[in-house]
Design a protein around this motif. Structure first.
Motif: not given
Length: 350
Positions: A215-226, A240-246
């Motif tokens: 499972i890929d949490l895309h443009s992930c916005g979770l807190s580092p601890q979570l 996974s991260l993106s410049t347009i969102i993250n």
């Protein structure tokens, strides 16, 4: 960072944009696809684009990994009550109180389709492409129904999609993915706890079969601890991260730092295929800089993992993601002792 020169083609051929929406663009020219030097995972999100993703993947099988599924932004178009009329479905779902607002959007709302039809369609598409993923699916507590989805800028109504409805749509699709052993691209906005609880429930329901998919949490916005907590509990969840969102928030740097080096991926989350390569490369450079990884300028045969650059590291992460079949998380010493005692008692009783 945007606009940094791209590397040699020999390097780009090993880059994967794990989440983008090329079929959202008005059209995709053959010239654009011919110029594309990376691999892209093209997401489906609603009824109209499932066939577009299918056609794109069939035309460019070496460049496109198709992903089929229904996004939470379009979950209101799916009914869980077969036989309900269009009006009955939307009135119940939106708990309509403002009838003027409801009448203003009613004609723009599509005839709802049943969850059975959706699952049948997604299954047929996944089975038609052995390399296909489920996506984009997920949860979104911030989304409101627009007056006109195609308008720009969009004017939003007060109507939202109840989280229980979203969960039912998501659960049915994920159950199918587990059944077919297909990986998932998961959307989660303002739904951190709902997503965490959902993943925990799926893990308990499907047991070992859950660990067979990724499972890929895309443009992930979770807190580092979570994220750290989730990473420990679920060995099959990637970020996974993106410049347009993250890239809008400095939080993504601490998120990269919190993520295990072998669980991170990069994406563009872009709809213009001409921009997917640059957007993905920009995020790759951010990951490399944050982790202190070198970045390959040309491709060489490097067999020593200690000398791998960012592209080779992320390519290996993608390989592990696609392969699935992850080891189940280790039990704590306390839980392990209880299991051993239970096994011992069972053997004694027999």
């Amino acid at each position: 960072m945007s606009g940094v020169p791209l590397p040699d083609e020999s390097v780009l051929q090993h880059v994967v944009d794990v989440h983008c929406h090329p079929t959202d663009a008005p059209s995709i020219s053959p010239e654009s696809m011919d110029k594309l030097q990376i691999t892209i995972c093209a997401m489906g999100s609603r009824t109209s684009d499932q066939v577009l993703v299918k056609k794109l993947a069939a035309s460019y099988p070496k460049k496109v990994i198709p992903c089929f599924g229904y996004h939470p932004w379009f979950s209101h178009c799916i009914t869980l009550q077969p036989g309900a009329t269009k009006d009955e479905h939307y009135r119940r779902l939106f708990a309509v109180e403002n009838f003027d607002e409801y009448q203003a959007i009613y004609n723009t709302l599509p005839q709802p389709v049943s969850i059975a039809e959706v699952i049948s369609e997604v299954q047929a598409n996944l089975e038609a492409f052995p390399n296909a993923m489920l996506g984009e699916v997920g949860l979104d507590r911030a989304f409101r129904i627009p007056y006109d989805y195609a308008a720009f800028p969009r004017e939003l109504t007060s109507f939202t999609v109840p989280i229980d409805h979203q969960l039912a749509i998501l659960e049915a699709q994920v159950d199918l993915a587990v059944k077919l052993r297909r990986n998932i691209s998961l959307h989660s906005v303002k739904a951190q706890m709902n997503t965490t609880e959902f993943l925990n429930r799926m893990s308990q329901r499907h047991g070992r079969n859950w660990s067979k998919i990724s499972i890929d949490l895309h443009s992930c916005g979770l807190s580092p601890q979570l994220w750290r907590d989730m990473e420990k509990k679920h060995n099959n969840v990637f970020l996974s991260l993106s410049t347009i969102i993250n890239g809008r928030s400095s939080n993504h740097i601490s998120l990269i730092q919190a993520c295990s080096p072998n669980r991170i991926l990069v994406e563009s989350d872009f709809h213009d295929v001409d921009m997917c390569t640059q957007q993905t490369w920009d995020m790759l450079l951010t990951v490399a800089r944050t982790n202190g990884w070198i970045v390959e300028e040309v491709w060489t045969s490097e067999v020593d993992p200690a000398k791998w650059g960012a592209v080779r590291r992320l390519e290996e992460n993608w390989r592990q993601f696609r392969a699935g079949d992850h080891q189940a998380p280790e039990l704590s010493k306390r839980k392990k002792k209880k299991v051993e005692e239970w096994i011992s008692e069972s053997n004694t009783d027999s």
